[in-house]
Enzyme design. Structure first.
Site, PDB file in Angstrom:
ATOM      1  N   THR B 229       0.822  -1.198   0.000  1.00  0.00           N
ATOM      2  CA  THR B 229       0.000   0.000   0.000  1.00  0.00           C
ATOM      3  C   THR B 229       0.863   1.258   0.000  1.00  0.00           C
ATOM      4  OG1 THR B 229      -1.712  -1.166   1.180  1.00  0.00           O
ATOM      5  CG2 THR B 229      -1.659   1.211   1.496  1.00  0.00           C
ATOM      6  N   ARG B 257     -13.107  -8.751  -0.607  1.00  0.00           N
ATOM      7  CA  ARG B 257     -12.442  -8.343   0.639  1.00  0.00           C
ATOM      8  C   ARG B 257     -12.068  -6.863   0.581  1.00  0.00           C
ATOM      9  NH1 ARG B 257      -6.833  -6.389   1.727  1.00  0.00           N
ATOM     10  NH2 ARG B 257      -6.394  -6.907   3.892  1.00  0.00           N
ATOM     11  N   GLY B 259      -9.830  -4.099   2.772  1.00  0.00           N
ATOM     12  CA  GLY B 259      -8.823  -3.995   3.821  1.00  0.00           C
ATOM     13  C   GLY B 259      -8.922  -2.672   4.560  1.00  0.00           C
ATOM     14  N   ASP B 260      -7.831  -2.298   5.211  1.00  0.00           N
ATOM     15  CA  ASP B 260      -7.868  -1.106   6.059  1.00  0.00           C
ATOM     16  C   ASP B 260      -7.706   0.201   5.302  1.00  0.00           C
ATOM     17  OD1 ASP B 260      -5.170  -1.940   5.540  1.00  0.00           O
ATOM     18  OD2 ASP B 260      -4.523  -0.452   7.019  1.00  0.00           O
ATOM     19  N   THR B 280       0.244   0.733   6.526  1.00  0.00           N
ATOM     20  CA  THR B 280       0.489  -0.273   5.490  1.00  0.00           C
ATOM     21  C   THR B 280       0.799  -1.592   6.177  1.00  0.00           C
ATOM     22  OG1 THR B 280       2.063  -1.029   3.813  1.00  0.00           O
ATOM     23  CG2 THR B 280       2.863   0.616   5.371  1.00  0.00           C
ATOM     24  N   GLY B 281       0.217  -2.656   5.673  1.00  0.00           N
ATOM     25  CA  GLY B 281       0.495  -3.948   6.294  1.00  0.00           C
ATOM     26  C   GLY B 281      -0.690  -4.879   6.187  1.00  0.00           C
ATOM     27  N   GLY B 283      -3.927  -5.676   6.685  1.00  0.00           N
ATOM     28  CA  GLY B 283      -5.027  -4.769   6.957  1.00  0.00           C
ATOM     29  C   GLY B 283      -6.003  -5.230   8.006  1.00  0.00           C
TER      30      GLY B 283
END
Lengths: 363, 363
Positions: B229, B257, B259-260, B280-281, B283
């Protein structure tokens, strides 16, 4: 009007108040000298926040709204009260027998989703395109596991799909046709879109579209159409909190708008260390302020009582910004706060000590 | 390797450290006696957090990942560094001339979206179905206004659509075809799905699907595919913070899906009183912990420095739970923290005092 059902009511109100003050004060640290309940009631005046402590507890809401007592018939009032009471009792039965707060939240919300009275599941409002677009989320305060679904059109009980996302997938959130693909794989019940048709919601859409044609002023549904989400929070005998929220969104909504109900941290949050929260209202304000998480953060970091934290956000932050709505919030001792800044919020609670108590308007 | 570009580097490192300590300490209240920078570096050891204070500042990330120095060619390193430097400079130019932090964040992220190097915009990874599904969000710390889009397939610059949602609609979040309908109405540039094709991302999908057929173990993309991200945070001369995040999601992702990255409070948050954060990671962990909002809540309620708060969440909470990733975070004084718990995080900053500085690995 307050519906105090006789079936489970045990303690007198005076005893309840004593329990509430004792547990409310026990829940705060540095602020322990302050009487939490009096503080809360004083701060909000008309917030109608209840605070009770208990071995197990469940609270539900059927949406914050603009309904005023004079505009609601006694017949409709008792239908709402009966539905909320039934939801509390199905959840309470699970909790009383040692079941989990997640099970209680899901069961209570399934029942409200199956009722045409609420803007969730069967009673979902219509989008601008004449569809029913459903969102839901659920969270486990013990593990911080969470599940959410957005923009599904054929899921009879979105709260159960949200729970399946939490428990049977590595994800937190799924949306649209992908979420329904997952539902199919998981054997979650799908229904034809016509299942969600109710005449009253259809008429609401027609009125909203007519108003839009006339005024061109508020193209996304009037205030009253934004409210009506359903939610539940619960504490079980094992000390675990859970929260869930499910909604049909906004009448006449466009552009695949997603509100706060499926957003972990905005409409729903649960953390055994602090709280379980479900929100209802003008979702955009709940998202910008991360309302559910903020209430938990105030309890955890500022050591506010659940009543103080919920009031600070609902009657403070949201009111300052013009964000209509309310929350049901519960702390790890079973103390409940239910502030709202709208004329009404369908709400109720049932605990090992008291209830079911169901209310619609301010007292 | 640290890329300290000569074009704008002004102060010596010693001067920078003094500024950082002064402003870092000024940012905390009751904890003012503690040296914020030393505290932070001591707590994280390898967190590679930088703290600088400045009149204006911008920081960007190009994703936390598993890349180790030995596996990356010098040529690829310098391509990443050049892209991040260009993003910092386009944002920095806006900020230096008195432009807004929102403009700087959007401009920097558009540039990274247009690069095939990052998992956002042009370089987005492929879903299980061989599509590119993009998410983005942006937030204005001055007003708490926010915009987000999820699951769009034809939007060249999702960050700009997110900003348009914030500024030209009453909503915070739009998803899917509805969001693209809004993009069309707003004249936001749409591109054919083929625009997002890159050979390397296509090969990643083939490898992921092949691994899935062989192992049946991790059906949703390996760890390396979850990361990448892109995000930015900025402070302008008017004292306003902004944050933005944009992503192509996870290689081989299914079920719609989300994510964050498009979740306000999880992947992105900005509040002039406390912080701007982009994550970032992995999520799902960022969503469960409402990471971006939690960092801001720690600054606001616990009066932690931005470095302490970011470390507590990224190196504490996330590490305990096994949630891989990192954040870039900035406080209202322009103090920057960039902790990550992965082997690498593409990151850099440029301020009125220093930079651009771009780094990939731990020092």
């Amino acid at each position: 009007m307050s519906y105090r059902m006789t079936t489970r009511t045990t303690g007198a109100l005076r005893r309840l108040a004593i329990v509430a003050i004792a547990l409310g004060a026990a829940a705060v640290g540095p602020a322990a000298a302050r009487p939490a309940v009096a503080q809360t009631v004083g701060a909000t005046e008309q917030a109608a926040a209840q605070e009770v402590g208990a071995e197990w507890a469940i609270a539900v809401h059927g949406g914050a709204g603009t309904a005023r007592r004079e505009s609601m018939t006694p017949e409709l009032e008792s239908r709402y009260a009966a539905a909320l009471t039934a939801a509390l009792e199905v959840g309470g039965e699970i909790l009383a027998s040692g079941g989990s707060s997640l099970d209680a939240v899901e069961a209570a919300l399934r029942l409200l989703e199956d009722s045409p009275l609420f803007n969730a599941g069967k009673g979902a409002v219509f989008t601008h395109d004449g569809r029913n677009e459903l969102d839901a989320s659920i969270m486990d305060g013990a593990s911080l596991a969470a599940g959410a679904v957005a923009a599904v059109h054929h899921v009879k009980n979105p709260i159960s799909l949200a729970r399946r996302v939490m428990e049977a997938s590595p994800h937190v959130m799924m949306a649209g046709v992908g979420a329904e693909e997952f539902a199919l794989e998981q054997g979650i019940e799908l229904v034809p879109a016509t299942y969600f048709f109710t005449e009253s919601r259809w008429q609401s859409l027609q009125r909203a579209r007519e108003a839009e044609r006339r005024a061109d002023a508020e193209p996304v549904g009037a205030l009253g159409d934004r409210l009506g989400t359903v939610g539940a929070v619960a504490l079980d005998r094992h000390g675990n909190l859970a929260a869930g929220t499910t909604t049909g969104g906004m009448t006449n909504k466009r552009f695949g708008r997603i509100g706060d109900s499926p957003i972990i941290g905005a409409g729903t949050y649960a953390d055994n260390r602090a709280c379980a929260v479900s929100g209802t209202g003008h979702g955009e304000f709940f998202m910008r302020n991360a309302v559910a998480h903020d209430i938990c953060a105030r309890v955890l970091y500022l050591e506010e009582s659940i009543g103080e934290a919920a009031d600070a956000v609902v009657m403070g932050v949201l009111v300052e910004q013009g964000g209509d709505g309310g929350v049901i919030a519960m702390d790890p001792e079973g103390v409940i706060a239910m502030p709202f800044n709208t004329p009404s919020m369908l709400r109720g609670y049932l605990t090992s000590e008291e209830g079911p108590v169901v209310e619609i308007f301010r007292e």
